[in-house]
Each structure stands twice: as structure tokens, then as C-alpha cells.
Design an enzyme around this catalytic site. Structure first.
Site, PDB file in Angstrom:
ATOM      1  N   ASP A 177     -28.317 -23.854 -41.800  1.00 39.16           N
ATOM      2  CA  ASP A 177     -27.952 -22.532 -41.231  1.00 39.16           C
ATOM      3  C   ASP A 177     -26.625 -22.106 -41.856  1.00 39.16           C
ATOM      4  OD1 ASP A 177     -27.994 -20.227 -39.557  1.00 39.16           O
ATOM      5  OD2 ASP A 177     -26.771 -21.232 -38.050  1.00 39.16           O
ATOM      6  N   SER A 178     -26.246 -20.866 -41.544  1.00 42.71           N
ATOM      7  CA  SER A 178     -24.951 -20.375 -42.011  1.00 42.71           C
ATOM      8  C   SER A 178     -23.800 -21.017 -41.239  1.00 42.71           C
ATOM      9  CB  SER A 178     -24.876 -18.864 -41.799  1.00 42.71           C
ATOM     10  OG  SER A 178     -25.073 -18.579 -40.417  1.00 42.71           O
ATOM     11  N   GLY A 207     -25.198 -12.373 -41.857  1.00 42.47           N
ATOM     12  CA  GLY A 207     -25.604 -11.006 -41.497  1.00 42.47           C
ATOM     13  C   GLY A 207     -24.858  -9.941 -42.285  1.00 42.47           C
ATOM     14  N   CYS A 261     -32.339 -20.343 -39.571  1.00 35.62           N
ATOM     15  CA  CYS A 261     -31.582 -19.092 -39.670  1.00 35.62           C
ATOM     16  C   CYS A 261     -32.570 -17.965 -39.936  1.00 35.62           C
ATOM     17  CB  CYS A 261     -30.586 -19.207 -40.825  1.00 35.62           C
ATOM     18  SG  CYS A 261     -29.717 -17.669 -41.169  1.00 35.62           S
ATOM     19  N   ASN A 262     -32.602 -16.982 -39.040  1.00 36.92           N
ATOM     20  CA  ASN A 262     -33.508 -15.841 -39.222  1.00 36.92           C
ATOM     21  C   ASN A 262     -33.071 -14.968 -40.392  1.00 36.92           C
ATOM     22  OD1 ASN A 262     -35.252 -15.372 -36.406  1.00 36.92           O
ATOM     23  ND2 ASN A 262     -33.363 -16.508 -36.119  1.00 36.92           N
ATOM     24  N   THR A 263     -31.765 -14.796 -40.539  1.00 38.57           N
ATOM     25  CA  THR A 263     -31.250 -13.897 -41.576  1.00 38.57           C
ATOM     26  C   THR A 263     -31.663 -14.393 -42.960  1.00 38.57           C
ATOM     27  OG1 THR A 263     -29.372 -13.542 -40.098  1.00 38.57           O
ATOM     28  CG2 THR A 263     -29.147 -12.687 -42.328  1.00 38.57           C
ATOM     29  N   CYS A 323     -31.790 -14.673 -33.716  1.00 42.17           N
ATOM     30  CA  CYS A 323     -30.698 -15.294 -34.470  1.00 42.17           C
ATOM     31  C   CYS A 323     -30.439 -16.611 -33.756  1.00 42.17           C
ATOM     32  CB  CYS A 323     -29.448 -14.420 -34.441  1.00 42.17           C
ATOM     33  SG  CYS A 323     -27.968 -15.240 -35.070  1.00 42.17           S
ATOM     34  N   THR A 324     -30.384 -17.696 -34.521  1.00 43.25           N
ATOM     35  CA  THR A 324     -30.279 -19.010 -33.888  1.00 43.25           C
ATOM     36  C   THR A 324     -28.931 -19.228 -33.186  1.00 43.25           C
ATOM     37  OG1 THR A 324     -29.641 -19.905 -36.047  1.00 43.25           O
ATOM     38  CG2 THR A 324     -31.964 -20.132 -35.399  1.00 43.25           C
ATOM     39  N   HIS A 325     -27.975 -18.374 -33.467  1.00 42.62           N
ATOM     40  CA  HIS A 325     -26.699 -18.498 -32.756  1.00 42.62           C
ATOM     41  C   HIS A 325     -26.805 -18.050 -31.296  1.00 42.62           C
ATOM     42  CE1 HIS A 325     -24.819 -19.009 -36.677  1.00 42.62           C
ATOM     43  NE2 HIS A 325     -23.673 -19.285 -36.059  1.00 42.62           N
TER      44      HIS A 325
HETATM   45  N1  DGL Z   1     -27.892 -18.070 -37.369  1.00 42.52           N
HETATM   46  C1  DGL Z   1     -28.244 -17.003 -38.197  1.00 42.52           C
HETATM   47  C2  DGL Z   1     -29.577 -16.350 -37.861  1.00 42.52           C
HETATM   48  O1  DGL Z   1     -30.423 -16.963 -37.259  1.00 42.52           O
HETATM   49  C3  DGL Z   1     -27.263 -16.129 -38.903  1.00 42.52           C
HETATM   50  C4  DGL Z   1     -26.001 -15.668 -38.295  1.00 42.52           C
HETATM   51  C5  DGL Z   1     -25.111 -15.134 -39.395  1.00 42.52           C
HETATM   52  O2  DGL Z   1     -24.694 -15.957 -40.212  1.00 42.52           O
HETATM   53  O3  DGL Z   1     -24.869 -13.917 -39.447  1.00 42.52           O
HETATM   54  O4  DGL Z   1     -29.828 -15.252 -38.230  1.00 42.52           O
END
Ligand code: DGL
Length: 266
Positions: free
Chosen positions: A12-13, A45, A76-78, A190-192
Site C-alpha cells: 500500500d501507499s 490519491g 490499495c484501491n488507488t 480506500c484501505t485507510h
Molecule cells: N490506501 C489507499 C487506497 O486504498 C490510498 C490512500 C492514498 O495513498 O491516497 O486507495
């Protein structure tokens, strides 16, 4: 003799992928996990598609070379909504991506008003629009791009003070009232965001179901790798960052279920 324990790389990021990691470890506690936070590129993002795509392909190339994983989870979705197909073309290892859980959310919604909360980049992606067209099941789907929620989640985890009002501002556009009906389902794309579960529930103007795809992703990993063989010994988990910085120790205790070792640089 049983097969050697698999190596599972979770990427992930930043710390958001830990929401996927914490669901996956209990299903394959014998595996060797390598968690990689590309914190030097955070937040994803805000990167352009070209920049993000190049970055992820090049970092994954290096990680696959070094760790020879049996499976890679792009938590990470992004990143997944942009580069998953490119990664699959380029590398032979199986990838499990994380993309907005639009299908189960739309299937479960009673009011047919569903919101998708993701980074601005994820909600703008062609991939996400296609998921809605293919799996929206006639629901009225509202896309909400949050500029700051992932950054606020990381700040909170590091122990910094974050105002409820700042979180509320980011999530309020998800709550729609139309024709006497209200949004009843919000996809956490978003996984966050599941890191903020407590705040999301508390700050929601009315109760909704927040859909976190992490348990389904963990099950997908087991579908591909199989379950833990009987009697297999416990595995390990390493935490790597692209910046070389460690997260707050308290965070490691709470979120990383076992065998956490100090981070080292990718
Ligand atoms: N955790 C990330 C996601 O699922 C990205 C958040 C980010 O780095 O902007 O999209």
C-alpha cells in the site's frame, strides 16, 4: 513432506493496507508476510495516473525480485484501479487487488442509495465507473472523492490530534436524502478508511453500513494459496517502508497481529 510456507507481499501507499493485512494473517498465520508501505509516495490519491503507474510497477518489480513472493496483495484501491492489469501482464506472480466493493454494497442496500467513498483519484477512475455500470444493480450510486481522509487516518494513527469536524467534512457528502429515502450503505473504497471505523460510525449523521472489503480479500488469498496446512508452524511478518521511517510503536502493537519486526527500507 508439506509444501514450504508461502511468502505473501502486501503493498500500500502507507498504513491503510494494514486493514487488509490484519484480516489475512489469521487465515494464513504460517505464511511469511512482507508488508510494504510506499510512504515516500504517500498519498497516492494526489499522484497523476502516469506517475503512479510508473512508480508502482517499478517498486513492485524490485520487491518481486528481492522477495520472490508466492502472491502479492495490492491493498490499495488507488493503485489497483489503475495498474492491476499492467502488473498482471508484466509479472507472473498472482495479484489480488483491492477495488471498490460496489457489487456487494448494491446487493445489500435497501434504500438503493449507495455512496462510494474513496480518494479523488479512485472515484475518478474509468475502472470505478465501469464497476458501477456493471454491478450497480439499478442503485443510485454517489461517488465521493476525499482529498484528506487517508492523510487524517495516518495522522491519527501516529498519535496526532485530528478534529472530528475535519473527518465529518470529508464524509458528509456520502449522506444523501432523496424522495423520503436516505443512503444506507457506504463503500469504504480506500484501505485507510476502516482505520477510522470508530470515528465514521460516531460522526455519521444517521446509521449506515460501511462496507470494508478486507475480509473478502483475505478469503481470496486463501482461495488462491489454500488454507494453512495442519500443524504448520507460525510464520513471520516484516514491515518495510520506502522512506525507511518507522510508524509509531503503539500503532504496530494495535494493528500488526504477530511477529512484528522493526521496519527496514525497501
Ligand atoms: N490506501 C489507499 C487506497 O486504498 C490510498 C490512500 C492514498 O495513498 O491516497 O486507495
Amino acid at each position: 513432506m508439506s509444501a514450504p510456507a508461502p511468502t505473501i507481499l502486501v503493498f500500500d501507499s502507507g498504513l491503510g493496507g494494514l486493514t487488509v493485512f490484519r484480516e489475512t494473517v489469521p487465515l494464513r498465520p504460517d505464511a511469511r508476510f512482507v508488508y510494504v508501505a510506499d510512504d515516500a509516495g504517500f498519498p497516492y490519491g494526489r499522484l497523476s495516473e502516469a506517475e503512479l503507474s510508473e512508480r508502482v510497477v517499478s517498486i513492485l518489480g524490485a520487491l518481486i525480485g528481492t522477495h520472490s513472493p508466492d502472491l502479492v496483495v495490492i491493498a490499495c484501491n488507488t493503485a489497483s484501479t489503475l495498474v492491476l492489469s499492467r502488473l498482471r501482464e508484466r509479472f507472473a506472480v498472482p495479484f489480488v487487488g483491492t477495488v471498490p466493493a460496489i457489487k456487494p454494497a448494491c446487493a445489500a442496500s435497501q434504500t438503493r442509495l449507495v455512496s462510494v467513498l474513496g480518494t479523488e483519484a479512485t472515484v475518478a477512475r474509468e475502472y470505478t465507473r465501469k464497476l458501477i455500470a456493471d454491478f450497480g444493480q439499478g442503485c443510485d450510486v454517489t461517488l465521493v472523492g476525499s482529498r484528506r481522509l487517508a492523510v487524517l487516518a495516518e495522522a491519527l494513527l501516529r498519535g496526532e490530534a485530528v478534529d472530528d469536524a475535519d473527518i465529518a467534512d470529508e464524509i458528509l457528502p456520502c449522506f444523501i436524502e432523496r424522495g423520503g429515502l436516505r443512503t444506507d450503505t457506504v463503500v469504504l473504497a480506500c484501505t485507510h478508511y476502516p482505520l477510522l471505523n470508530g470515528q465514521l460510525t460516531r460522526l455519521a449523521p444517521w446509521p449506515v453500513t460501511f462496507v470494508d472489503p478486507a475480509p473478502a480479500i483475505a478469503r481470496r488469498v486463501v482461495d488462491l494459496l489454500g488454507p494453512r496446512p495442519e500443524g504448520a508452524a507460525d510464520g513471520s511478518s516484516d514491515f518495510l517502508t520506502t522512506s525507511g521511517q518507522s510508524p509509531h510503536p503503539a500503532l504496530a502493537e494495535g494493528l500488526i497481529p504477530f511477529g512484528f519486526r522493526q521496519p527496514s527500507r525497501v
